[in-house]
Design a protein around this motif. Structure first.
Motif, short mmCIF file in Angstrom:
data_model
loop_
_atom_site.label_atom_id
_atom_site.label_comp_id
_atom_site.label_asym_id
_atom_site.label_seq_id
_atom_site.Cartn_x
_atom_site.Cartn_y
_atom_site.Cartn_z
N TRP A 163 35.26 36.44 44.87
CA TRP A 163 36.03 36.62 43.77
C TRP A 163 36.09 37.85 43.03
CZ3 TRP A 163 37.87 31.84 41.85
CH2 TRP A 163 38.27 31.74 40.65
N GLU A 190 39.47 39.90 42.10
CA GLU A 190 39.80 40.25 40.61
C GLU A 190 40.16 41.91 40.55
OE1 GLU A 190 38.02 39.32 36.21
OE2 GLU A 190 36.69 40.12 37.66
N TYR A 219 43.86 43.85 39.53
CA TYR A 219 43.84 44.91 38.41
C TYR A 219 44.21 46.04 39.19
CZ TYR A 219 40.46 42.01 35.62
OH TYR A 219 40.04 40.82 34.86
N ARG A 235 31.46 42.03 38.97
CA ARG A 235 32.66 42.85 38.74
C ARG A 235 32.25 44.27 39.07
NH1 ARG A 235 34.02 41.47 33.69
NH2 ARG A 235 35.54 39.95 34.58
N LEU A 257 38.98 34.85 29.81
CA LEU A 257 38.41 34.34 31.06
C LEU A 257 36.82 33.48 30.54
CD1 LEU A 257 38.43 37.66 32.98
CD2 LEU A 257 39.97 35.80 33.09
N TYR A 261 43.06 32.95 42.07
CA TYR A 261 42.79 33.98 40.97
C TYR A 261 43.59 35.03 40.72
CZ TYR A 261 39.79 36.21 37.44
OH TYR A 261 39.43 37.05 36.38
N PHE A 262 43.60 35.75 41.88
CA PHE A 262 44.37 36.91 42.12
C PHE A 262 45.90 36.90 41.63
CE2 PHE A 262 47.40 39.18 44.82
CZ PHE A 262 47.14 40.66 44.64
N LEU A 275 46.43 36.03 37.96
CA LEU A 275 46.50 37.19 37.16
C LEU A 275 47.95 38.19 37.19
CD1 LEU A 275 42.74 38.63 37.48
CD2 LEU A 275 43.77 37.32 35.65
N THR A 305 36.51 30.34 34.64
CA THR A 305 36.01 31.15 35.74
C THR A 305 34.57 30.68 36.11
OG1 THR A 305 35.17 32.82 34.16
CG2 THR A 305 37.22 33.25 35.12
#
Length: 436
Positions: A84, A88, A92, A117, A208, A248-249, A252, A268
Motif C-alpha cells: 500500500w 501511494e 504521488y 508512508r 483519507l 488505490y493508486f 488517486l 484507508t
C-alpha cells in the motif's frame, strides 16, 4: 458593501495574494462517467519507483525506515509485489512528474500513522530531512506534506478552502484514525457534501480516513462510513473502500485526471498496510489497468487462494463485502476448503456501481443466495445503503433470490468493543455465519 458585491478586497491584506489556478471553467458541465486517460507506461513506473526508493548517503535513516526503502527498490524492479505504501508513493510520484502540485496534511502524514508512508526521511545523525517526492526533477509539481495540530475542524476547513481555490492541485487531508473526522463533521456536512448544490462551488478535496476493526477499541476502529454514505445524493461525493494497492493508486490518479472535481472519501486500511495478500504486481499499475469499482474473487490465483471454486451453477452463496473483511473471509475459506462461496468486493460505495455489479451477479442468478458481510455493527457501515442498491440490481437481472441477507455485528451504540477477547469472538462469529 458595494465593493464586496463587486468582488473587491475591502480590507488591507496581511499578505498580498499571489496568482493561483482558480479558473474552474474547464471543470463545469461534465458527466460523471466522462472518459479519461491516466495511464502510465511501465518503464516510467519503474524509473520513478527507483527514484522514490532512494535518498542521499548523508541522510542516515532509522533501520526500519531503511528496510522500507530497500523493499521499495525491489518493488520498483518487479522483484517484489507492491504494498500500500509503495502504491501511494508511486501515485504521488507519477502525478508530480506530470507537473501537478500535491498537498497532503494530517496529524502524522509525513510518516503515516501506521508508518507505511515515510514520505519524509529524518536523518538520525543531525535531524535533517529529505523528501524523495520533492526531488524527482526540476520541472515537477511541488510535493508538500504537513504534520498538523489536533484541530480537525480547523485544518479540514482550511484544506477545503485551499482545494476550492486550486482545482489543478491534488489536495489531501488525512485523519490520524478515521474517527478523528468526528471533530470535523460540520465541514463534511456544511461544505464538502452540499457546497456544490448550495453554492455551485466545486471541490476536489481527497480525505483519507483509516478504517478497520483490529480490536483497538471504539475510538480507533470506525471512520463512520455510514455517515458519509448518508450524505450521498445526486453524485455529490465519492466514497471508496479499496482492497488493493493498485486500485488505490488508480483512484488517486483518477481524482486529478478527470475533467471534473468531486470530493473523495477513502476508507484507508491499517492492518492491510502489511498484509502479505494485500499487494499488487507492477503490471497492475500500467496503462492496461484502471480503477475498478467492483473486484472479483481471488480464487484460483496462486498467491492468494489455493482452492478451486465450483462452477457458477454450483455456487450456493455469493457474499458481497467491502474493505478489510474480504481478506478475513479469504483466509477462512482457504482454511476450511469451502468451494461453494463466492466473494465480490464493492470498491466504490458511492456512486454505487449497479451496472458493473449486474454483469457480475448474472452468473449466479439461478441458484445462489446473496449476502452482505461487514465488520461494523448492523446500524453502521455500508449495509443500510448497499442493501437497496444490491436488491435493485437483483430485481434488474431477475434473480431467483432477490433478497440480500445480512452478516455482521449486531446493532450497537458504540462502534466497537474495547475488549480484545470480545472483538475476536465477534469476528469468529461473522466468519462462521458466512460459511455455515
Amino acid at each position: 458593501r458595494n465593493g464586496l458585491d463587486e468582488g473587491n478586497c475591502v480590507v488591507e491584506e496581511i499578505q498580498p495574494e499571489t496568482s493561483h489556478s482558480s479558473d474552474w471553467a474547464k471543470y463545469v458541465g461534465h458527466e460523471w462517467n466522462v472518459e479519461y486517460d491516466a495511464s502510465v507506461p511501465v518503464d516510467k513506473l519503474k524509473a520513478l519507483g527507483e527514484q522514490v526508493a532512494q535518498f542521499p548517503e548523508q541522510y542516515k535513516a532509522q533501520s526500519r525506515v531503511k528496510k522500507i526503502y530497500d523493499d521499495r527498490k525491489l518493488m520498483a524492479s518487479g522483484e517484489k509485489p507492491l504494498d500500500w505504501g509503495m502504491a501511494e508513493t508511486l501515485a504521488y510520484a507519477t502525478i508530480a512528474s506530470e507537473g501537478t502540485d500535491i498537498r497532503l496534511t494530517g496529524q502524522d502524514s509525513g510518516r503515516g500513522t501506521f508508518f507505511h508512508r515515510h514520505a519524509v526521511v529524518h536523518s538520525q545523525s543531525d535531524g535533517s530531512t529529505y523528501l524523495p517526492l520533492q526531488n524527482l526533477s526540476e520541472d515537477q509539481g511541488t510535493f508538500e506534506v504537513f504534520d498538523s495540530v489536533l484541530s480537525e475542524e480547523a485544518v479540514l476547513a482550511f484544506e477545503y478552502g485551499y482545494a476550492t481555490a486550486e482545482p489543478t492541485s491534488l489536495v489531501l487531508w488525512e485523519a490520524q484514525f478515521g474517527d478523528f473526522a468526528n471533530g470535523a463533521q460540520v465541514v463534511f456536512d456544511q461544505f464538502l457534501s452540499s457546497g456544490e448544490q448550495k453554492w455551485g462551488r466545486l471541490c476536489g478535496l481527497t480525505c483519507l480516513l483509516p478504517h478497520g476493526y483490529e480490536g483497538q477499541g471504539p475510538e480507533h476502529s470506525s471512520a463512520r462510513l455510514e455517515r458519509f454514505l448518508q450524505l450521498c445524493a445526486i453524485e455529490n461525493i465519492q466514497v471508496m473502500n479499496c482492497t488493493t494497492p493498485a486500485n488505490y493508486f488508480h483512484a488517486l490518479r483518477r481524482q486529478i485526471h478527470r475533467d471534473f472535481r468531486k470530493p473523495l472519501i477513502i476508507m484507508t486500511p491499517k492492518s492491510l498496510l502489511r498484509n502479505k495478500r494485500c499487494v499488487s504486481n507492477i503490471e497492475d499499475f500500467t496503462k492496461k489497468n484502471t480503477f475498478h469499482r467492483v473486484l472479483q474473487d481471488h480464487a484460483g490465483l496462486k498467491e492468494y487462494d489455493l482452492i478451486k471454486l465450483k462452477k457458477d451453477k454450483e455456487i450456493k452463496k455469493v457474499v458481497l463485502c467491502s474493505g478489510k473483511v474480504y481478506f478475513d473471509l479469504l483466509e477462512a475459506r482457504e482454511k476450511i476448503k469451502n468451494n461453494r462461496v463466492f466473494f465480490i468486493r464493492i470498491e466504490q460505495l458511492y456512486p454505487f456501481p449497479v451496472k458493473t455489479l449486474a454483469k457480475d451477479l448474472k452468473r449466479f442468478k439461478k441458484n445462489a443466495k446473496f449476502y452482505w458481510c461487514q465488520e461494523e455493527p448492523q446500524n453502521m457501515g455500508a449495509w443500510n445503503t448497499a442493501r437497496n442498491y444490491i436488491e435493485w440490481t437483483l430485481d434488474h437481472i431477475k434473480a431467483e433470490n432477490r433478497k440480500v441477507n445480512y452478516i455482521g455485528r449486531q446493532p450497537a451504540a458504540s462502534p466497537a468493543t474495547g475488549y480484545l477477547k470480545k472483538h475476536l469472538a465477534q469476528q469468529k462469529e461473522i466468519i462462521e455465519k458466512v460459511f455455515s
